[in-house]
Write a protein that holds these residues in place. Structure first.
Motif, mmCIF file in Angstrom:
data_model
loop_
_atom_site.group_PDB
_atom_site.id
_atom_site.type_symbol
_atom_site.label_atom_id
_atom_site.label_comp_id
_atom_site.label_asym_id
_atom_site.label_seq_id
_atom_site.Cartn_x
_atom_site.Cartn_y
_atom_site.Cartn_z
ATOM 1 N N MET A 1 20.901 -2.849 -0.111
ATOM 2 C CA MET A 1 19.624 -3.021 0.484
ATOM 3 C C MET A 1 18.820 -3.108 -0.814
ATOM 4 O O MET A 1 19.121 -2.650 -2.014
ATOM 5 N N ARG A 2 17.730 -4.154 -0.748
ATOM 6 C CA ARG A 2 17.026 -4.623 -1.850
ATOM 7 C C ARG A 2 16.039 -3.567 -2.222
ATOM 8 O O ARG A 2 15.635 -2.576 -1.314
ATOM 9 N N LYS A 3 15.727 -3.280 -3.522
ATOM 10 C CA LYS A 3 14.758 -2.425 -4.097
ATOM 11 C C LYS A 3 13.344 -2.760 -3.612
ATOM 12 O O LYS A 3 12.868 -3.833 -3.590
ATOM 13 N N ILE A 4 12.645 -1.806 -2.825
ATOM 14 C CA ILE A 4 11.413 -2.028 -2.218
ATOM 15 C C ILE A 4 10.199 -1.380 -3.075
ATOM 16 O O ILE A 4 10.601 -0.179 -3.316
ATOM 17 N N ASN A 5 9.348 -1.959 -3.681
ATOM 18 C CA ASN A 5 8.389 -1.209 -4.500
ATOM 19 C C ASN A 5 7.392 -0.768 -3.593
ATOM 20 O O ASN A 5 6.710 -1.746 -2.692
ATOM 21 N N LEU A 6 7.206 0.532 -3.371
ATOM 22 C CA LEU A 6 6.300 1.108 -2.392
ATOM 23 C C LEU A 6 4.887 1.668 -3.160
ATOM 24 O O LEU A 6 4.900 1.945 -4.429
ATOM 25 N N LYS A 7 4.042 1.530 -2.425
ATOM 26 C CA LYS A 7 2.369 1.842 -2.915
ATOM 27 C C LYS A 7 2.065 3.249 -2.540
ATOM 28 O O LYS A 7 3.115 3.664 -1.513
ATOM 29 N N GLU A 8 1.434 4.048 -2.991
ATOM 30 C CA GLU A 8 1.358 5.409 -2.458
ATOM 31 C C GLU A 8 -0.202 5.772 -2.257
ATOM 32 O O GLU A 8 -1.160 5.109 -2.850
ATOM 33 N N ILE A 9 -0.336 6.649 -1.234
ATOM 34 C CA ILE A 9 -1.666 6.976 -0.886
ATOM 35 C C ILE A 9 -1.410 8.564 -1.030
ATOM 36 O O ILE A 9 -0.744 9.406 -0.618
ATOM 37 N N GLU A 10 -2.770 9.215 -1.558
ATOM 38 C CA GLU A 10 -3.018 10.817 -1.412
ATOM 39 C C GLU A 10 -3.387 11.421 -0.286
ATOM 40 O O GLU A 10 -4.471 10.925 -0.022
ATOM 41 N N LEU A 11 -2.589 12.110 0.419
ATOM 42 C CA LEU A 11 -3.078 12.717 1.557
ATOM 43 C C LEU A 11 -3.110 14.349 1.342
ATOM 44 O O LEU A 11 -1.807 14.681 0.942
ATOM 45 N N ASN A 12 -3.915 15.078 1.576
ATOM 46 C CA ASN A 12 -3.826 16.577 1.513
ATOM 47 C C ASN A 12 -3.234 16.990 0.176
ATOM 48 O O ASN A 12 -2.375 18.043 0.087
ATOM 49 N N GLY A 13 -3.362 16.243 -1.088
ATOM 50 C CA GLY A 13 -2.962 16.651 -2.494
ATOM 51 C C GLY A 13 -1.642 16.040 -2.439
ATOM 52 O O GLY A 13 -0.899 16.396 -3.571
#
Length: 136
Positions: A1-13
């Motif tokens: 599987m190719r490497k997928i760059n993920l964004k992040e969101i902060e929820l509940n710390g």
């Protein structure tokens, strides 16, 4: 599987990954069209003439007006994208992060609707841009 760059969101710390792909779009389409999903995220509704027909501009695009964000759709979309990001991260890194549900996301999200709309539309559009740029 190719490497997928993920964004992040902060929820509940906690920082959680999110990602929109064809799987997410298929789940969206179980509930509504991709076009309706996008309009809901933007808070847009078609302008209709006096006969109730949707108005279009000279290029054939539907004319839209801001009606207000559809919060239920925003929570639904964000939950799908977070769970897809979690699944990808678990596969790529061997983590065991648990999925979230819509109730949790709706309770802990602390972004205002315009900010959340921008985040979701950006990820939604990225998904379509990737698909359009792929060659066969």
């Amino acid at each position: 599987m190719r490497k997928i760059n993920l964004k992040e969101i902060e929820l509940n710390g906690e920082k959680l990954p999110y990602y929109c792909d064809l799987y997410v779009l298929s789940k969206v389409q179980d509930r509504m069209s991709a076009a309706q999903f996008e309009r809901d995220l933007l808070g847009a509704a078609p302008i209709k003439n006096k006969d109730g027909e949707v108005e279009r501009d000279e290029s054939g695009r539907i004319k839209l007006v801001f009606k207000g964000y559809v919060i239920e759709t925003m929570i639904f979309g964000l939950t799908l994208m977070i769970n897809e990001g979690i699944a990808i991260k678990n596969d790529q890194e061997g983590t065991k992060i648990e999925e979230v549900d819509e109730k949790f996301v709706g309770r802990v999200i602390d972004m205002q609707p315009p900010e959340l709309s921008a985040l979701l539309i950006d990820e939604f559009n990225r998904c379509f841009a990737v698909k359009k740029n792929m060659t066969t």
